[in-house]
Scaffold this motif. Sequence first.
Motif, mmCIF file in Angstrom:
data_model
loop_
_atom_site.group_PDB
_atom_site.id
_atom_site.type_symbol
_atom_site.label_atom_id
_atom_site.label_comp_id
_atom_site.label_asym_id
_atom_site.label_seq_id
_atom_site.Cartn_x
_atom_site.Cartn_y
_atom_site.Cartn_z
ATOM 1 N N GLY A 72 37.895 15.453 85.407
ATOM 2 C CA GLY A 72 37.672 15.352 86.842
ATOM 3 C C GLY A 72 38.946 15.531 87.631
ATOM 4 N N LEU A 73 38.749 15.598 88.943
ATOM 5 C CA LEU A 73 39.855 15.807 89.883
ATOM 6 C C LEU A 73 40.442 14.458 90.281
ATOM 7 C CD1 LEU A 73 41.294 17.897 91.782
ATOM 8 C CD2 LEU A 73 39.498 17.402 93.457
ATOM 9 N N VAL A 74 41.751 14.303 90.142
ATOM 10 C CA VAL A 74 42.429 13.075 90.601
ATOM 11 C C VAL A 74 43.536 13.465 91.570
ATOM 12 C CG1 VAL A 74 41.927 11.781 88.489
ATOM 13 C CG2 VAL A 74 44.085 13.016 88.666
ATOM 14 N N ARG A 75 43.848 12.563 92.500
ATOM 15 C CA ARG A 75 44.877 12.910 93.487
ATOM 16 C C ARG A 75 46.263 12.466 93.064
ATOM 17 N NH1 ARG A 75 42.834 11.609 99.441
ATOM 18 N NH2 ARG A 75 41.875 9.741 98.546
ATOM 19 N N ARG A 76 46.338 11.501 92.140
ATOM 20 C CA ARG A 76 47.651 10.986 91.745
ATOM 21 C C ARG A 76 47.822 11.058 90.231
ATOM 22 N NH1 ARG A 76 45.570 7.674 95.312
ATOM 23 N NH2 ARG A 76 45.058 6.050 93.804
ATOM 24 N N GLU A 77 49.045 11.390 89.840
ATOM 25 C CA GLU A 77 49.387 11.564 88.419
ATOM 26 C C GLU A 77 48.992 10.336 87.588
ATOM 27 O OE1 GLU A 77 50.729 14.606 87.558
ATOM 28 O OE2 GLU A 77 50.637 13.974 85.450
ATOM 29 N N GLU A 78 49.247 9.123 88.137
ATOM 30 C CA GLU A 78 49.008 7.917 87.334
ATOM 31 C C GLU A 78 47.513 7.698 87.034
ATOM 32 O OE1 GLU A 78 50.382 7.908 90.356
ATOM 33 O OE2 GLU A 78 49.595 6.282 91.625
ATOM 34 N N GLN A 79 46.636 8.342 87.836
ATOM 35 C CA GLN A 79 45.197 8.181 87.594
ATOM 36 C C GLN A 79 44.771 8.881 86.302
ATOM 37 O OE1 GLN A 79 44.181 9.659 91.557
ATOM 38 N NE2 GLN A 79 43.164 7.722 92.036
ATOM 39 N N LYS A 80 45.596 9.834 85.843
ATOM 40 C CA LYS A 80 45.273 10.514 84.582
ATOM 41 C C LYS A 80 45.268 9.516 83.421
ATOM 42 C CE LYS A 80 47.346 14.598 83.858
ATOM 43 N NZ LYS A 80 48.408 15.655 83.950
ATOM 44 N N GLY A 81 46.248 8.581 83.464
ATOM 45 C CA GLY A 81 46.356 7.570 82.398
ATOM 46 C C GLY A 81 45.138 6.648 82.391
ATOM 47 N N GLU A 82 44.659 6.297 83.602
ATOM 48 C CA GLU A 82 43.495 5.398 83.698
ATOM 49 C C GLU A 82 42.260 6.073 83.084
ATOM 50 O OE1 GLU A 82 43.321 4.537 87.935
ATOM 51 O OE2 GLU A 82 45.433 3.941 87.876
ATOM 52 N N LEU A 83 42.131 7.377 83.309
ATOM 53 C CA LEU A 83 40.988 8.104 82.736
ATOM 54 C C LEU A 83 41.142 8.242 81.217
ATOM 55 C CD1 LEU A 83 40.278 11.020 85.256
ATOM 56 C CD2 LEU A 83 39.379 8.706 85.233
ATOM 57 N N ALA A 84 42.388 8.486 80.795
ATOM 58 C CA ALA A 84 42.627 8.692 79.355
ATOM 59 C C ALA A 84 42.227 7.454 78.554
ATOM 60 C CB ALA A 84 44.092 9.032 79.120
ATOM 61 N N GLU A 85 42.300 6.275 79.188
ATOM 62 C CA GLU A 85 41.940 5.032 78.472
ATOM 63 C C GLU A 85 40.508 5.062 77.943
ATOM 64 O OE1 GLU A 85 42.848 1.617 80.897
ATOM 65 O OE2 GLU A 85 44.945 2.234 81.014
ATOM 66 N N PHE A 86 39.617 5.780 78.620
ATOM 67 C CA PHE A 86 38.254 5.869 78.066
ATOM 68 C C PHE A 86 37.893 7.304 77.659
ATOM 69 C CE2 PHE A 86 36.063 7.470 81.853
ATOM 70 C CZ PHE A 86 36.869 7.031 82.909
ATOM 71 N N GLY A 87 38.942 8.118 77.462
ATOM 72 C CA GLY A 87 38.724 9.435 76.865
ATOM 73 C C GLY A 87 38.358 10.534 77.841
ATOM 74 N N ALA A 88 38.587 10.304 79.152
ATOM 75 C CA ALA A 88 38.329 11.359 80.138
ATOM 76 C C ALA A 88 39.655 12.007 80.540
ATOM 77 C CB ALA A 88 37.622 10.790 81.355
ATOM 78 N N PHE A 91 32.432 18.062 84.753
ATOM 79 C CA PHE A 91 33.595 17.905 85.626
ATOM 80 C C PHE A 91 33.162 17.104 86.854
ATOM 81 C CE2 PHE A 91 36.807 18.941 88.743
ATOM 82 C CZ PHE A 91 37.971 19.025 87.990
ATOM 83 N N ILE A 92 33.861 15.988 87.094
ATOM 84 C CA ILE A 92 33.469 15.095 88.193
ATOM 85 C C ILE A 92 34.506 15.145 89.321
ATOM 86 C CG2 ILE A 92 32.908 12.714 88.845
ATOM 87 C CD1 ILE A 92 32.201 12.192 85.893
ATOM 88 N N ILE A 93 34.043 15.471 90.512
ATOM 89 C CA ILE A 93 34.902 15.433 91.710
ATOM 90 C C ILE A 93 34.593 14.101 92.390
ATOM 91 C CG2 ILE A 93 35.436 16.570 93.896
ATOM 92 C CD1 ILE A 93 34.468 19.211 92.536
ATOM 93 N N GLY A 94 35.611 13.225 92.458
ATOM 94 C CA GLY A 94 35.372 11.842 92.887
ATOM 95 C C GLY A 94 35.349 10.905 91.689
ATOM 96 N N ILE A 95 35.985 11.322 90.604
ATOM 97 C CA ILE A 95 35.938 10.583 89.325
ATOM 98 C C ILE A 95 36.623 9.212 89.404
ATOM 99 C CG2 ILE A 95 38.051 11.627 88.337
ATOM 100 C CD1 ILE A 95 36.461 11.780 85.640
ATOM 101 N N THR A 96 37.499 9.016 90.399
ATOM 102 C CA THR A 96 38.173 7.718 90.518
ATOM 103 C C THR A 96 37.444 6.790 91.487
ATOM 104 O OG1 THR A 96 39.580 8.650 92.241
ATOM 105 C CG2 THR A 96 40.445 8.691 89.997
ATOM 106 N N GLY A 97 36.317 7.218 92.021
ATOM 107 C CA GLY A 97 35.588 6.419 93.009
ATOM 108 C C GLY A 97 34.663 5.397 92.369
ATOM 109 N N GLY A 98 34.034 4.609 93.239
ATOM 110 C CA GLY A 98 33.134 3.549 92.772
ATOM 111 C C GLY A 98 31.994 4.097 91.937
#
Length: 228
Positions: free
Chosen positions: A29-45, A4-11
């Motif tokens: 991981g923890l994301v602050r915005r709903e749309e970031q879930k889709g970005e993670l799902a693209e590589f299976g996270a 589980f990554i906290i800061g998963i959308t960071g550099g």
Amino acid sequence: MKIFIIGITGGVGGQVARKLREQGDDVAGLVRREEQKGELAEFGAVGHVGDLTNGSARALADMIGDAETIVFSAGAGGGSREAIAAIDRDGVIKAIEAAHLAKVQRFVLVSVFPEAWRDRFEGDGFEYYIRMKKQADVALSRSGLDWVILRPAALQDYSGRGTIALGPAEIHEQVSREDVATTLAAVVHETGISRQILELNAGDTPVSEAIRAAVRDTTRAGEDSRGS
Ligand SMILES: NC(=O)c1ccc[n+]([C@@H]2O[C@H](COP(=O)([O-])OP(=O)(O)OC[C@H]3O[C@@H](n4cnc5c(N)ncnc54)[C@H](OP(=O)(O)O)[C@@H]3O)[C@@H](O)[C@H]2O)c1
């Protein structure tokens, strides 16, 4: 392994997530915005929506679920003092509490060299950031968890070299976010690295070799304590 990554959308966090997925790990991981879930799902996270500043440790523990390791790479990124305290120090303390609640033992924290950029006289805000990062290190080192604190030098966005300088004391210069991510993805799995602070700079040692060298030789430590 489930991570589980906290800061998963960071550099750094984003690159760690991708590298762990490439290694075959389950990553959330923890994301602050709903749309970031889709970005993670693209590589299976998997993303769980929440915020370190206003969510409870219990809520974070529920998101962490049955993960085996937590990687904390979030940061306020030069925000206000309130944000720095809330994320870089109190966010870590909340995540430690969540780790205990979720019964996760291993916790890998991205911190900073305490002497970072002293020569640049960055001002009071930067000094405050360094103090908050150090207080987070203290909290984690006293947590009773299977912790690792990784202190990278100044982060850069150029491509990684695959080689680093890693040890309990290194010179502070700069290092690519990609090499930090490669190192983190290896540290997560190297359970022989435990309850250690490691500083990370650009260098010439291949990451796998640097990781092997950082494993504490507990056999020898035992021999030393017996005076042999
Ligand atoms: N910059 C340097 O030279 C340097 C040097 C040494 C160490 N570090 C440390 O290295 C770590 C990684 O740096 P980076 O460059 O990868 O950072 P970054 O790109 O700024 O990423 C920060 C991450 O933290 C998340 N975050 C911020 N506030 C949050 C909140 N309230 N709740 C939940 N998540 C939150 C961000 O989410 P969003 O996507 O929603 O914003 C993002 O995922 C940080 O801890 C930093 O302090 C930096």
